[in-house]
Write an enzyme that holds these catalytic residues in place. Structure first.
Site, short mmCIF file in Angstrom:
data_model
loop_
_atom_site.label_atom_id
_atom_site.label_comp_id
_atom_site.label_asym_id
_atom_site.label_seq_id
_atom_site.Cartn_x
_atom_site.Cartn_y
_atom_site.Cartn_z
N HIS A 67 0.83 -1.20 0.00
CA HIS A 67 0.00 0.00 0.00
C HIS A 67 0.86 1.26 0.00
O HIS A 67 0.65 2.17 -0.79
CB HIS A 67 -0.92 -0.02 1.23
CG HIS A 67 -1.77 1.19 1.38
ND1 HIS A 67 -3.10 1.20 1.04
CD2 HIS A 67 -1.50 2.44 1.83
CE1 HIS A 67 -3.60 2.39 1.27
NE2 HIS A 67 -2.64 3.17 1.76
N GLU A 68 1.86 1.28 0.88
CA GLU A 68 2.73 2.46 0.98
C GLU A 68 3.59 2.61 -0.27
O GLU A 68 3.90 3.72 -0.70
CB GLU A 68 3.59 2.40 2.24
CG GLU A 68 2.80 2.35 3.54
CD GLU A 68 1.77 3.46 3.67
OE1 GLU A 68 2.00 4.58 3.19
OE2 GLU A 68 0.71 3.20 4.27
N HIS A 71 1.71 4.53 -2.89
CA HIS A 71 1.86 5.97 -2.68
C HIS A 71 3.22 6.44 -3.21
O HIS A 71 3.33 7.44 -3.92
CB HIS A 71 1.79 6.33 -1.19
CG HIS A 71 0.44 6.21 -0.57
ND1 HIS A 71 -0.64 6.97 -0.97
CD2 HIS A 71 -0.02 5.44 0.45
CE1 HIS A 71 -1.69 6.67 -0.23
NE2 HIS A 71 -1.35 5.75 0.64
#
Length: 157
Positions: A67-68, A71
């Protein structure tokens, strides 16, 4: 798992799922309370919550890292990297990353019963339930412009 192992895992996940290098730092931040991790826009580093590894296991931590990294890679490419952006949502689906992480048990249990305050309009009798108490002399009823009075405090779960 220590810092070098986390760094190596993050680089490996980045290469395997995104086909790109991760050139910054991935560190554990023990001050994170309610989130699994965060991507820092200024330094491009990723901070992760160690308690997710301890409580939910390695698979949950890998999901948070993915998920990170979504980003991270989208931000560096100048694309939409925020949760609301279409490109971010599409990349999450491509790599199989969760949009939100599973809540920690400690965070769920920390919140006890929450108080609510009940106000009544003296004009029309309408009830207004609010989280915070407020000064009734400064506000009026939105329906009839009548005077508000504090009625009671409600303990809700």
């Amino acid at each position: 798992m220590n810092q070098p192992q986390l760094q190596q895992l993050t680089e490996q996940i980045s290469q395997q799922f995104f086909g790109k290098e991760f050139r910054h730092k991935a560190v554990f931040n023990d001050r994170l309370k309610t989130t699994g991790g965060r991507y820092l826009l200024g330094t491009h580093d990723i901070e992760l919550n160690r308690r997710y590894l301890e409580e939910h296991g390695r698979d949950e931590l890998i999901g948070i890292i993915k998920h990170e990294l979504c980003h991270y890679h989208l931000h560096l490419e100048g694309k939409g990297y925020q949760h609301r952006d279409r490109e971010f949502k599409e990349l999450l689906k491509q790599v199989g990353a969760p949009r939100f992480c599973t809540p920690l048990r400690a965070v769920q249990n920390r919140r006890g019963p929450q108080k609510r305050h009940d106000y009544v309009c003296t004009g029309c009798g309408k009830h207004f339930i609010r989280k915070r108490r407020f000064d009734t002399s400064r506000y009026v009823c939105g329906v009839c412009k009548g005077k508000l009075t504090w009625h009671r405090t409600i303990d809700s779960v």
